[in-house]
Design a protein around this motif. Sequence first.
Motif, PDB file in Angstrom:
ATOM      1  N   LYS A 210      71.191  60.332  53.547  1.00 21.90           N
ATOM      2  CA  LYS A 210      70.461  60.418  54.811  1.00 21.90           C
ATOM      3  C   LYS A 210      69.273  61.369  54.735  1.00 21.90           C
ATOM      4  O   LYS A 210      68.524  61.508  55.702  1.00 21.90           O
ATOM      5  N   ALA A 211      69.108  62.030  53.602  1.00 17.02           N
ATOM      6  CA  ALA A 211      68.009  62.992  53.451  1.00 17.02           C
ATOM      7  C   ALA A 211      66.781  62.311  52.866  1.00 17.02           C
ATOM      8  O   ALA A 211      66.881  61.369  52.079  1.00 17.02           O
ATOM      9  N   GLY A 212      65.620  62.804  53.254  1.00 21.89           N
ATOM     10  CA  GLY A 212      64.385  62.306  52.676  1.00 21.89           C
ATOM     11  C   GLY A 212      63.964  60.950  53.207  1.00 21.89           C
ATOM     12  O   GLY A 212      64.426  60.477  54.245  1.00 21.89           O
ATOM     13  N   SER A 213      63.084  60.296  52.454  1.00 20.00           N
ATOM     14  CA  SER A 213      62.524  59.010  52.854  1.00 20.00           C
ATOM     15  C   SER A 213      63.044  57.908  51.948  1.00 20.00           C
ATOM     16  O   SER A 213      63.952  58.110  51.132  1.00 20.00           O
ATOM     17  N   LYS A 214      62.453  56.722  52.074  1.00 20.09           N
ATOM     18  CA  LYS A 214      62.860  55.592  51.240  1.00 20.09           C
ATOM     19  C   LYS A 214      62.571  55.845  49.769  1.00 20.09           C
ATOM     20  O   LYS A 214      63.125  55.185  48.894  1.00 20.09           O
ATOM     21  N   GLU A 215      61.679  56.805  49.499  1.00 19.27           N
ATOM     22  CA  GLU A 215      61.365  57.145  48.112  1.00 19.27           C
ATOM     23  C   GLU A 215      62.487  57.966  47.475  1.00 19.27           C
ATOM     24  O   GLU A 215      62.461  58.229  46.281  1.00 19.27           O
ATOM     25  N   HIS A 216      63.447  58.390  48.299  1.00 17.46           N
ATOM     26  CA  HIS A 216      64.494  59.280  47.819  1.00 17.46           C
ATOM     27  C   HIS A 216      65.858  58.602  47.805  1.00 17.46           C
ATOM     28  O   HIS A 216      66.873  59.193  48.140  1.00 17.46           O
ATOM     29  N   GLU A 217      65.882  57.334  47.431  1.00 19.72           N
ATOM     30  CA  GLU A 217      67.132  56.598  47.324  1.00 19.72           C
ATOM     31  C   GLU A 217      67.885  57.029  46.071  1.00 19.72           C
ATOM     32  O   GLU A 217      67.285  57.300  45.026  1.00 19.72           O
ATOM     33  N   GLY A 218      69.212  57.067  46.173  1.00 21.35           N
ATOM     34  CA  GLY A 218      70.023  57.480  45.037  1.00 21.35           C
ATOM     35  C   GLY A 218      69.804  56.620  43.812  1.00 21.35           C
ATOM     36  O   GLY A 218      69.752  57.115  42.676  1.00 21.35           O
ATOM     37  N   GLU A 219      69.668  55.321  44.020  1.00 22.09           N
ATOM     38  CA  GLU A 219      69.460  54.398  42.903  1.00 22.09           C
ATOM     39  C   GLU A 219      68.169  54.723  42.154  1.00 22.09           C
ATOM     40  O   GLU A 219      68.117  54.654  40.920  1.00 22.09           O
ATOM     41  N   ASP A 220      67.136  55.103  42.900  1.00 19.59           N
ATOM     42  CA  ASP A 220      65.857  55.450  42.268  1.00 19.59           C
ATOM     43  C   ASP A 220      65.982  56.727  41.447  1.00 19.59           C
ATOM     44  O   ASP A 220      65.397  56.843  40.362  1.00 19.59           O
ATOM     45  N   PHE A 221      66.743  57.696  41.958  1.00 22.00           N
ATOM     46  CA  PHE A 221      66.946  58.941  41.213  1.00 22.00           C
ATOM     47  C   PHE A 221      67.710  58.673  39.916  1.00 22.00           C
ATOM     48  O   PHE A 221      67.378  59.221  38.862  1.00 22.00           O
ATOM     49  N   ILE A 222      68.735  57.838  39.990  1.00 23.87           N
ATOM     50  CA  ILE A 222      69.521  57.512  38.798  1.00 23.87           C
ATOM     51  C   ILE A 222      68.637  56.831  37.749  1.00 23.87           C
ATOM     52  O   ILE A 222      68.693  57.163  36.553  1.00 23.87           O
ATOM     53  N   LYS A 223      67.804  55.907  38.182  1.00 28.45           N
ATOM     54  CA  LYS A 223      66.897  55.224  37.256  1.00 28.45           C
ATOM     55  C   LYS A 223      65.935  56.212  36.604  1.00 28.45           C
ATOM     56  O   LYS A 223      65.677  56.142  35.396  1.00 28.45           O
ATOM     57  N   ALA A 224      65.401  57.144  37.413  1.00 29.49           N
ATOM     58  CA  ALA A 224      64.456  58.131  36.882  1.00 29.49           C
ATOM     59  C   ALA A 224      65.137  59.055  35.877  1.00 29.49           C
ATOM     60  O   ALA A 224      64.546  59.418  34.848  1.00 29.49           O
ATOM     61  N   LEU A 225      66.378  59.432  36.157  1.00 31.18           N
ATOM     62  CA  LEU A 225      67.118  60.302  35.240  1.00 31.18           C
ATOM     63  C   LEU A 225      67.399  59.588  33.919  1.00 31.18           C
ATOM     64  O   LEU A 225      67.252  60.173  32.837  1.00 31.18           O
ATOM     65  N   LYS A 226      67.789  58.336  33.991  1.00 27.70           N
ATOM     66  CA  LYS A 226      68.061  57.572  32.770  1.00 27.70           C
ATOM     67  C   LYS A 226      66.778  57.345  31.973  1.00 27.70           C
ATOM     68  O   LYS A 226      66.784  57.401  30.738  1.00 27.70           O
ATOM     69  N   LYS A 227      65.679  57.120  32.679  1.00 24.79           N
ATOM     70  CA  LYS A 227      64.391  56.938  32.013  1.00 24.79           C
ATOM     71  C   LYS A 227      63.986  58.205  31.269  1.00 24.79           C
ATOM     72  O   LYS A 227      63.336  58.147  30.209  1.00 24.79           O
ATOM     73  N   ALA A 228      64.380  59.364  31.821  1.00 27.68           N
ATOM     74  CA  ALA A 228      64.053  60.647  31.187  1.00 27.68           C
ATOM     75  C   ALA A 228      65.018  60.987  30.054  1.00 27.68           C
ATOM     76  O   ALA A 228      64.919  62.060  29.449  1.00 27.68           O
ATOM     77  N   GLY A 229      65.968  60.082  29.788  1.00 29.94           N
ATOM     78  CA  GLY A 229      66.864  60.269  28.649  1.00 29.94           C
ATOM     79  C   GLY A 229      68.206  60.888  28.967  1.00 29.94           C
ATOM     80  O   GLY A 229      68.949  61.281  28.056  1.00 29.94           O
ATOM     81  N   HIS A 230      68.557  60.967  30.246  1.00 34.45           N
ATOM     82  CA  HIS A 230      69.815  61.593  30.643  1.00 34.45           C
ATOM     83  C   HIS A 230      70.886  60.548  30.942  1.00 34.45           C
ATOM     84  O   HIS A 230      70.581  59.411  31.298  1.00 34.45           O
ATOM     85  N   LYS A 231      72.131  60.963  30.819  1.00 33.38           N
ATOM     86  CA  LYS A 231      73.257  60.127  31.205  1.00 33.38           C
ATOM     87  C   LYS A 231      73.686  60.577  32.595  1.00 33.38           C
ATOM     88  O   LYS A 231      74.237  61.671  32.760  1.00 33.38           O
ATOM     89  N   ALA A 232      73.403  59.764  33.595  1.00 34.36           N
ATOM     90  CA  ALA A 232      73.594  60.190  34.983  1.00 34.36           C
ATOM     91  C   ALA A 232      74.661  59.376  35.694  1.00 34.36           C
ATOM     92  O   ALA A 232      74.758  58.162  35.515  1.00 34.36           O
ATOM     93  N   THR A 233      75.463  60.069  36.506  1.00 33.32           N
ATOM     94  CA  THR A 233      76.437  59.418  37.373  1.00 33.32           C
ATOM     95  C   THR A 233      76.165  59.848  38.810  1.00 33.32           C
ATOM     96  O   THR A 233      75.622  60.926  39.057  1.00 33.32           O
ATOM     97  N   TYR A 234      76.565  59.005  39.750  1.00 29.44           N
ATOM     98  CA  TYR A 234      76.212  59.202  41.157  1.00 29.44           C
ATOM     99  C   TYR A 234      77.419  59.583  42.005  1.00 29.44           C
ATOM    100  O   TYR A 234      78.513  59.053  41.820  1.00 29.44           O
ATOM    101  N   GLN A 235      77.184  60.519  42.943  1.00 32.46           N
ATOM    102  CA  GLN A 235      78.199  60.885  43.928  1.00 32.46           C
ATOM    103  C   GLN A 235      77.509  61.138  45.261  1.00 32.46           C
ATOM    104  O   GLN A 235      76.634  62.000  45.363  1.00 32.46           O
ATOM    105  N   SER A 236      77.886  60.375  46.279  1.00 35.59           N
ATOM    106  CA  SER A 236      77.329  60.594  47.610  1.00 35.59           C
ATOM    107  C   SER A 236      77.968  61.825  48.240  1.00 35.59           C
ATOM    108  O   SER A 236      79.186  62.011  48.174  1.00 35.59           O
ATOM    109  N   SER A 237      77.144  62.655  48.866  1.00 37.35           N
ATOM    110  CA  SER A 237      77.671  63.848  49.543  1.00 37.35           C
ATOM    111  C   SER A 237      78.391  63.475  50.829  1.00 37.35           C
ATOM    112  O   SER A 237      79.099  64.306  51.409  1.00 37.35           O
ATOM    113  N   LYS A 238      78.210  62.245  51.284  1.00 31.76           N
ATOM    114  CA  LYS A 238      78.817  61.792  52.530  1.00 31.76           C
ATOM    115  C   LYS A 238      80.179  61.131  52.312  1.00 31.76           C
ATOM    116  O   LYS A 238      80.825  60.717  53.267  1.00 31.76           O
ATOM    117  N   GLU A 239      80.591  61.025  51.063  1.00 29.89           N
ATOM    118  CA  GLU A 239      81.868  60.398  50.760  1.00 29.89           C
ATOM    119  C   GLU A 239      82.799  61.388  50.065  1.00 29.89           C
ATOM    120  O   GLU A 239      82.351  62.369  49.470  1.00 29.89           O
TER     121      GLU A 239
END
Length: 302
Positions: free
Chosen positions: A10-39
């Motif tokens: 719920k934070a930020g704008s449409k540019e701050h979607e979790g899926e986009d962050f995960i893609k950016a992290l993987k593109k930068a060479g990281h192994k990323a996993t996702y956890q929603s703070s609301k769950e």
Amino acid sequence: MRILLVHNPKAGSKEHEGEDFIKALKKAGHKATYQSSKEKGIAKALKKRVDLVLVAGGDGTVSKAARHLVAMNSEVPLSVLPVGTANNFARSLGFCLSAKELIERLNDGKCGTFDVGLARGPWGKRYFFEGAGAGLFADYMRAPKRDGKKDKPKSKAEAMRSHVKELRRRLQTYRARQWEIEVDGIDLSGHYLLWHVMNIRSVGPVLTLAADAKTNDGAFDFVGAREKDRDLLLDYFDARVAGKRRKFPLRASLFTKMRLRWNKWPLHFDDELWPAKDETPPKRCEIQLIVKDSALRIWRIE
């Protein structure tokens, strides 16, 4: 790096979607996993082997993840993608880059430490990272919000200005209240319009109450405003509403331990209030606040 992304959807704008962050992290060479703070599941996710906990959200989301890390005595560092509104925690660490730039520079970060506040009271113990306090700001947090029919602020700056404007309005008629406070053995009891224990420079709508506060000096900063300081506070709020830079007019003093006698008025620890609306607290109790030196590890990106 193996990165756990704790994201507030719920934070930020449409540019701050979790899926986009995960893609950016993987593109930068990281192994990323996702956890929603609301769950549910943050504590379980933090028990997995990771090199970094990266929080994408505001101060509330950062505090939630940090509390788990401190409670676990974890040595895994935390870093922040500041996509909330105030972002006081990120500001205190100098994170002024965009989320995209921060992700690109993660490998260049350095591990540091961050002092944590520990409050003991009827609830047992709880950790805080920004600060704690009572008076005008805590009462504003408890007060019912105004009718939401008005247009919402268009920017973060406008949102902050709106809160400061309302605090200024309330301050005009706000009554100073008696607090029994002892700081490092010194009695500071008296009638306060507000008082705050600052672990970082700012709190709430970026109220920079302790401009010189450091996050790893093993001490808090105490700031208190009494009745005689009302006009100084009004002038400070006026400057903030006008968009002007103005140093907070009251001096902060360093300390490591506070004892206070609580009997009625709400306290805030970061963005949470005690007692909660559905809680029945004791009529009077003693509360202690102490510093836990370097209890949280931080991954700094400059």
